[in-house]
Scaffold this active site. Structure first.
Site, PDB file in Angstrom:
ATOM      1  N   GLU A 190      62.525  46.272 -13.702  1.00  0.00           N
ATOM      2  CA  GLU A 190      63.505  47.090 -13.136  1.00  0.00           C
ATOM      3  C   GLU A 190      62.742  48.474 -12.467  1.00  0.00           C
ATOM      4  OE1 GLU A 190      66.692  48.684 -15.749  1.00  0.00           O
ATOM      5  OE2 GLU A 190      67.186  46.488 -16.360  1.00  0.00           O
ATOM      6  N   HIS A 223      73.137  57.068 -10.925  1.00  0.00           N
ATOM      7  CA  HIS A 223      72.535  55.677 -11.063  1.00  0.00           C
ATOM      8  C   HIS A 223      72.860  55.269  -9.389  1.00  0.00           C
ATOM      9  CE1 HIS A 223      72.001  51.372 -11.330  1.00  0.00           C
ATOM     10  NE2 HIS A 223      71.506  51.693 -12.692  1.00  0.00           N
ATOM     11  N   ARG A 259      64.932  56.095 -10.116  1.00  0.00           N
ATOM     12  CA  ARG A 259      66.466  56.019  -9.604  1.00  0.00           C
ATOM     13  C   ARG A 259      66.793  57.337  -8.776  1.00  0.00           C
ATOM     14  NH1 ARG A 259      69.201  54.401 -15.718  1.00  0.00           N
ATOM     15  NH2 ARG A 259      68.809  52.228 -15.362  1.00  0.00           N
ATOM     16  N   HIS A 297      75.367  58.836 -14.496  1.00  0.00           N
ATOM     17  CA  HIS A 297      75.197  57.770 -14.989  1.00  0.00           C
ATOM     18  C   HIS A 297      74.465  58.175 -16.557  1.00  0.00           C
ATOM     19  CE1 HIS A 297      74.050  53.705 -16.535  1.00  0.00           C
ATOM     20  NE2 HIS A 297      72.714  53.939 -16.935  1.00  0.00           N
ATOM     21  N   ARG A 316      65.331  59.491 -16.195  1.00  0.00           N
ATOM     22  CA  ARG A 316      64.833  58.475 -17.081  1.00  0.00           C
ATOM     23  C   ARG A 316      64.478  57.204 -16.437  1.00  0.00           C
ATOM     24  NH1 ARG A 316      67.995  54.355 -19.135  1.00  0.00           N
ATOM     25  NH2 ARG A 316      69.834  55.002 -18.278  1.00  0.00           N
TER      26      ARG A 316
END
Length: 434
Positions: free
Chosen positions: A117, A235, A276, A339, A374
């Site tokens: 990811e 997000h 992100r 998110h 994160r």
């Protein structure tokens, strides 16, 4: 489910039934009487919504890369000791999940299959289709429900903490039965807050609406330290809709498998595997340039094509088709939404807060592992590891707390005070995170 009139005292009170609350309860000693409460139904936690997966240290050679990826994504504001603790305990945590029956994806030879990811330098994420959180959390819930020393109450809201004179320690919490409106205190030797994030305070969020920062509100009211209340993660890719309510997350692992972001002209405009916050900024710039309210995510470039989409992302495929889009033949509209909450109640490597006998684990806490942003798929891992460590720390304690002061049992006028206080502190959180 039991009624609360049967018992007024528990050795441990756990507020929240996501992976953090459940894993804490699962690792508490069998001789301790434990009460787990959650605000909604037993499956209304964001843990059930996690699509992408759970990170794990693949081998010793991966340690430096995993550590640096986590620190870089967090803008190097992470606590390096907490990050190290998470990484070093990741493999044991995964093995424990497998022993519970969690069905991580496997390669043809039977070995674990890894995906990648955003902001990861290599594939190190384990997954189950596109509903890893549901797979893990449901297994944990089934385990906890079988424990004879643990009771679970759903549709029960924590209104406040029960504290000693001068806020010297935590003695439990004040709860409200959401169905009857009854308000009452529950006393506990140790209290664990696993109340999740703050998504319910935002207009556009992937979170359940019931997640309104209840644990943070109570801690603010009693002077328990809160760190980085402004560290809210957006997000990049949620399915665009004009309707209200929770936004459907389009997992970052879709981009990890090769999906690309394109504008109205079908042109790619960003490296999809950046952190992100960077991807979100690029999307917002492109929306502003176009004067549009969304961009597009093209899944047709996923490695393995339609077969991968059907096998790895069946939930996303189903939801998109329900909304009138077919990812197999066209790009789907996506837009950023709130998110995750990286800030929270200050806690250490054992979940301890600045108030004795009060612990905080999961998204509601801030132990420094995530920093300012994160890294994808670290959330389930972090929640599981530090919830277990909190349980182990409670087990090392002296058992039940000292006798509860008589004055703490007087709550005749509590409801009016609690509701007013809660509205005040939630307004503070909302103002800081907007």
């Amino acid at each position: 489910m039991e009624t609360m009139r049967e018992h007024a005292y528990y050795d441990v009170l756990v507020v929240g039934a996501g992976v953090a609350g459940l894993n804490c309860a699962a690792h508490l000693p069998a001789h301790k009487r434990v009460l787990v409460v959650c605000k909604g139904g037993l499956r209304e936690s964001d843990s059930f919504l996690a699509q992408g997966g759970i990170c794990v240290l693949r081998d010793k050679a991966d340690y430096r890369g995993y550590f640096e990826d986590t620190m870089r994504a967090g803008h190097f504001e992470n606590d390096p000791f907490t990050v190290r603790c998470m990484i070093e305990n990741s493999r044991d945590t995964v093995e424990e999940l497998i022993s519970l029956g969690v069905r991580f994806a496997r390669a043809e030879d039977g070995s674990l299959r890894y995906t990648r990811e955003g902001a990861h330098s290599r594939p190190r994420i384990l997954f189950h289709e596109d509903c890893t959180g549901k797979e893990i959390t449901s297994r944990l819930l089934a385990r906890v429900q079988k424990l004879p020393n643990v009771k679970i109450l759903s549709h029960t809201t924590m209104l406040d903490l029960v504290c000693g004179a001068g806020e010297d320690r935590c003695y439990g919490a004040v709860l409200r039965d959401n169905r009857t409106g009854e308000t009452y205190p529950v006393y506990a030797g140790d209290t664990v807050l696993a109340t999740g994030g703050v998504g319910g305070l935002f207009r556009h969020s992937t979170n359940y609406r019931i997640l309104t920062g209840d644990g943070l509100a109570a801690c603010l009211a009693h002077g328990v330290a809160i760190d980085h209340a402004d560290y809210v993660q957006i997000h990049p890719t949620t399915l665009y809709t004009k309707g209200r309510g929770r936004r459907f997350l389009v997992s970052e692992s879709v981009r990890g498998e090769g999906a690309i972001l394109v504008n109205a002209d079908g042109k790619r405009f960003v490296d999809e595997l950046l952190p992100r916050d960077a991807v979100t900024e690029a999307i917002l710039r492109e929306m502003q340039r176009e004067g549009s309210d969304h961009v597009r995510l093209d899944l047709r470039t996923v490695e393995g094509g339609a077969e991968t989409i059907r096998s790895h992302f069946p939930g996303i495929l189903k939801r998109c088709r329900e909304e009138g889009y077919d990812p197999l033949s066209e790009p789907i509209p996506v837009v950023p939404a709130q998110h995750y909450f990286m800030g929270g109640i200050r806690s250490d490597l054992f979940g301890r807060t600045t108030m004795p006998h009060l612990y905080a684990v999961g998204e509601t806490c801030c132990n420094g592992v995530h920093g300012k942003n994160r890294l994808a798929s670290n959330s389930l891992l972090e929640s599981l590891i530090f919830a277990k460590r909190a349980a182990e720390e409670i087990a090392r304690g002296n058992g039940r707390a000292e006798k509860i002061p008589v004055e703490l049992k007087k709550y005749e006028n509590y409801r009016k005070f609690a509701d007013a206080e809660k509205r005040k502190v939630l307004k503070e959180i909302n103002r800081e995170t907007e």
